[in-house]
Enzyme design. Structure first.
Site: not given
Ligand code: FES
Length: 164
Positions: A80, A99-101
């Protein structure tokens, strides 16, 4: 352009395979970039092969991602935005990027979250009992070499353990 021998020697990281028990992760740091190595269990290999490839965002069979099923070697950078995923975490028994799953499975394939691609597999080849990994997508002088040996060697001191 190919790297000179002295540059390749500097880039080389050697790890004793015997130092990595089954079911454990090791993180090799190479010029600040983590490379994950997992010694997978038979159950994990079976789990990785049981996944329906057509259901994956980035369809890859487990066999396309390993040279020997028990050894999974990946660049430990989330696809990502580049965080380092945590090992033995997430909803799919592999890696989790907090960080964002993004969730990765036991083959390092993205299963949930915003990551668009599976964790990268560096190019590598077996040379007798060793695995030589080359080219962490840098090309040329940025080649990455990871050598995994079955016998113990003095290079073991360079082994860095951690959750990968
Ligand atoms: S950087 Fe890993 S989920 Fe965003």
């Amino acid at each position: 352009m190919s790297a000179s021998a002295d540059v390749l020697a500097m880039a080389k990281v050697e790890v004793s395979l015997s130092a990595i028990p089954e079911g454990k992760n090791v993180v090799i740091k190479w010029r600040g970039k983590p490379v994950f190595i997992r010694h997978r269990t038979p159950d994990e290999i079976e789990e990785a092969n049981a996944v329906k490839v057509e259901s994956l965002r980035d369809p890859q069979t487990d066999a396309e991602r390993v040279k020997q099923p028990e050894w999974l070697v990946m660049v430990g950078v989330c696809t990502h935005l580049g965080c380092v995923p945590v090992g033995e975490a997430g909803d799919y028994g592999g890696w989790f990027c907090p960080c964002h799953g993004s969730h990765y499975d036991i083959s390092g394939r993205v299963r949930r979250g915003p990551a668009p691609l599976n964790l990268e597999i560096p190019e590598y080849e077996y040379v007798s009992s060793a695995i030589i990994a080359t080219d962490c997508r840098g090309g040329g002088l940025m080649r990455c070499i990871v050598s995994l040996r079955k016998e113990n060697s003095s290079s073991d001191r360079r082994l860095e353990r951690g959750e990968g």
